[in-house]
Write a protein that holds these residues in place. Structure first.
Motif, PDB file in Angstrom:
ATOM      1  N   TYR A  32       0.989  -1.346  -0.027  1.00  0.00           N
ATOM      2  CA  TYR A  32      -0.058  -0.100   0.017  1.00  0.00           C
ATOM      3  C   TYR A  32       0.988   1.425  -0.073  1.00  0.00           C
ATOM      4  O   TYR A  32       2.027   1.203   0.362  1.00  0.00           O
ATOM      5  N   ILE A  33       0.257   2.372  -0.128  1.00  0.00           N
ATOM      6  CA  ILE A  33       0.996   3.810  -0.313  1.00  0.00           C
ATOM      7  C   ILE A  33       0.985   4.281   1.169  1.00  0.00           C
ATOM      8  O   ILE A  33       0.082   4.252   1.754  1.00  0.00           O
ATOM      9  N   ASP A  34       2.233   4.314   1.811  1.00  0.00           N
ATOM     10  CA  ASP A  34       2.471   4.920   2.830  1.00  0.00           C
ATOM     11  C   ASP A  34       1.893   6.129   3.135  1.00  0.00           C
ATOM     12  O   ASP A  34       2.261   7.268   2.334  1.00  0.00           O
ATOM     13  N   ALA A  35       1.092   6.604   4.258  1.00  0.00           N
ATOM     14  CA  ALA A  35       0.546   7.982   4.532  1.00  0.00           C
ATOM     15  C   ALA A  35       1.801   8.813   4.736  1.00  0.00           C
ATOM     16  O   ALA A  35       1.504  10.038   4.438  1.00  0.00           O
ATOM     17  N   MET A  36       2.900   8.493   5.241  1.00  0.00           N
ATOM     18  CA  MET A  36       3.851   9.390   5.851  1.00  0.00           C
ATOM     19  C   MET A  36       4.978   9.710   4.643  1.00  0.00           C
ATOM     20  O   MET A  36       5.194  11.090   4.355  1.00  0.00           O
ATOM     21  N   THR A  37       5.267   8.605   3.840  1.00  0.00           N
ATOM     22  CA  THR A  37       6.334   8.970   2.870  1.00  0.00           C
ATOM     23  C   THR A  37       5.701   8.987   1.438  1.00  0.00           C
ATOM     24  O   THR A  37       6.369   9.421   0.561  1.00  0.00           O
ATOM     25  N   GLY A  38       4.539   8.649   1.286  1.00  0.00           N
ATOM     26  CA  GLY A  38       4.037   8.331   0.013  1.00  0.00           C
ATOM     27  C   GLY A  38       4.449   7.286  -0.943  1.00  0.00           C
ATOM     28  O   GLY A  38       4.057   7.308  -2.003  1.00  0.00           O
ATOM     29  N   SER A  70      -0.761  -8.977  24.092  1.00  0.00           N
ATOM     30  CA  SER A  70      -1.582  -9.925  24.857  1.00  0.00           C
ATOM     31  C   SER A  70      -2.694  -9.169  25.553  1.00  0.00           C
ATOM     32  O   SER A  70      -3.620 -10.086  26.205  1.00  0.00           O
ATOM     33  N   ASP A  71      -2.359  -7.967  25.553  1.00  0.00           N
ATOM     34  CA  ASP A  71      -3.687  -7.237  26.249  1.00  0.00           C
ATOM     35  C   ASP A  71      -4.849  -7.064  25.227  1.00  0.00           C
ATOM     36  O   ASP A  71      -6.081  -6.642  25.800  1.00  0.00           O
ATOM     37  N   ASN A  72      -4.822  -7.590  24.308  1.00  0.00           N
ATOM     38  CA  ASN A  72      -6.022  -7.137  23.017  1.00  0.00           C
ATOM     39  C   ASN A  72      -6.476  -5.829  22.693  1.00  0.00           C
ATOM     40  O   ASN A  72      -7.607  -5.747  22.437  1.00  0.00           O
ATOM     41  N   LYS A  73      -5.525  -5.034  23.159  1.00  0.00           N
ATOM     42  CA  LYS A  73      -5.956  -3.733  22.930  1.00  0.00           C
ATOM     43  C   LYS A  73      -4.813  -2.864  21.962  1.00  0.00           C
ATOM     44  O   LYS A  73      -5.136  -2.075  21.201  1.00  0.00           O
ATOM     45  N   THR A  74      -3.640  -3.298  22.343  1.00  0.00           N
ATOM     46  CA  THR A  74      -2.379  -2.586  21.883  1.00  0.00           C
ATOM     47  C   THR A  74      -1.897  -3.191  20.277  1.00  0.00           C
ATOM     48  O   THR A  74      -1.774  -4.548  20.465  1.00  0.00           O
ATOM     49  N   VAL A  75      -1.494  -2.584  19.469  1.00  0.00           N
ATOM     50  CA  VAL A  75      -1.243  -2.902  18.258  1.00  0.00           C
ATOM     51  C   VAL A  75       0.279  -2.393  17.888  1.00  0.00           C
ATOM     52  O   VAL A  75       0.041  -1.157  17.864  1.00  0.00           O
ATOM     53  N   VAL A  76       1.232  -3.087  17.516  1.00  0.00           N
ATOM     54  CA  VAL A  76       2.648  -2.605  17.310  1.00  0.00           C
ATOM     55  C   VAL A  76       2.847  -2.924  15.496  1.00  0.00           C
ATOM     56  O   VAL A  76       2.361  -3.931  15.186  1.00  0.00           O
ATOM     57  N   GLY A  77       3.318  -2.005  14.943  1.00  0.00           N
ATOM     58  CA  GLY A  77       3.582  -2.144  13.676  1.00  0.00           C
ATOM     59  C   GLY A  77       4.848  -1.562  13.137  1.00  0.00           C
ATOM     60  O   GLY A  77       5.754  -0.884  13.818  1.00  0.00           O
ATOM     61  N   THR A  78       5.570  -2.535  12.083  1.00  0.00           N
ATOM     62  CA  THR A  78       6.681  -1.961  11.457  1.00  0.00           C
ATOM     63  C   THR A  78       6.572  -1.962   9.874  1.00  0.00           C
ATOM     64  O   THR A  78       5.745  -2.850   9.222  1.00  0.00           O
ATOM     65  N   ASP A  79       7.238  -1.088   9.334  1.00  0.00           N
ATOM     66  CA  ASP A  79       6.952  -0.675   7.971  1.00  0.00           C
ATOM     67  C   ASP A  79       8.344  -1.181   7.354  1.00  0.00           C
ATOM     68  O   ASP A  79       9.334  -0.720   7.868  1.00  0.00           O
ATOM     69  N   PHE A  80       7.997  -1.608   5.925  1.00  0.00           N
ATOM     70  CA  PHE A  80       9.359  -2.214   5.060  1.00  0.00           C
ATOM     71  C   PHE A  80       9.219  -1.621   3.920  1.00  0.00           C
ATOM     72  O   PHE A  80       7.831  -1.896   3.331  1.00  0.00           O
ATOM     73  N   ASN A  81      10.066  -1.214   3.207  1.00  0.00           N
ATOM     74  CA  ASN A  81      10.000  -0.922   1.884  1.00  0.00           C
ATOM     75  C   ASN A  81      10.597  -1.968   0.838  1.00  0.00           C
ATOM     76  O   ASN A  81      10.677  -3.028   1.391  1.00  0.00           O
TER      77      ASN A  81
END
Length: 203
Positions: free
Chosen positions: A155-161, A172-183
């Motif tokens: 997809y097109i990254d909202a920050m870098t375009g 494990s809290d079922n509330k928090t999501v972490v993400g990593t972006d890769f080109n």
């Protein structure tokens, strides 16, 4: 003139013999040409298959490295949140993690971030009004993956375009999501390995 006379005076059996020998030679030539073609084709296919296996292995290795990066970030974030860290401390952690990943991966992993019901931390990004974390692919995919690593479609990254893909994971809290972006720089390098022969026939 003498040659023509020899042809006129020659026996029919001689002509039949010469014709048969000529046809046999032509058949042998055709068979040899076909054999050579099959040998070259098989060799090209074997080289291509071997090279594709190498590229596939490298590609899987890159994905595994990206997954490990995401899992490590998730574990560190979880430990930080369980210690009741304040927003500023968590934000500093993600800013530092982003810089570290850019350095370690030579820019392939160019961003790390997190979101939960209370916080959204995306380093160096001023979110526009239309940016809603819970509507993003990386967030929704992680929620639906039930704790497993989610790999987004490109997809097109909202920050870098620029075109990228994301790996994300629900904690494990079922509330928090972490993400990593890769080109796609490493993937493009792998694809370019497919064009290493001068005649472009192997693949």
């Amino acid at each position: 003139m003498k040659d023509w006379q020899i042809l006129k005076q020659g026996k029919r059996s001689d002509f039949v013999t010469i014709t048969a020998i000529t046809l046999i030679f032509l058949l042998m030539i055709a068979m040899n040409v076909r054999l050579m073609f099959e040998m070259v084709s098989n060799q090209a296919e074997e080289i291509g298959q071997s090279q594709l296996e190498t590229i596939r292995s490298d590609f899987q290795g890159n994905l595994q490295t990206a997954e490990n990066t995401t899992i490590k970030l998730a574990m560190e974030t979880e430990q930080l949140l369980k210690s009741n860290a304040q927003f500023e401390e968590v934000e500093k952690f993600f800013v530092a993690s982003k810089r570290e990943q850019i350095r370690l991966t030579d820019g392939v992993c160019f961003n790390v971030y997190m979101a939960n019901e209370n916080w959204t931390i995306v380093p160096d990004f001023d979110a526009p009004p239309e940016y809603h974390t819970k509507e993003r692919l990386w967030y929704k995919g992680a929620v639906e993956s039930d704790g497993e690593i989610y790999i987004s479609e490109p997809y097109i990254d909202a920050m870098t375009g620029k075109m990228c893909y994301t790996m994300s994971k629900m904690l494990s809290d079922n509330k928090t999501v972490v993400g990593t972006d890769f080109n796609f720089s490493e993937i493009q390098q792998l694809i370019q390995k497919m064009d290493t022969t001068n005649n472009h026939k192997a693949l």
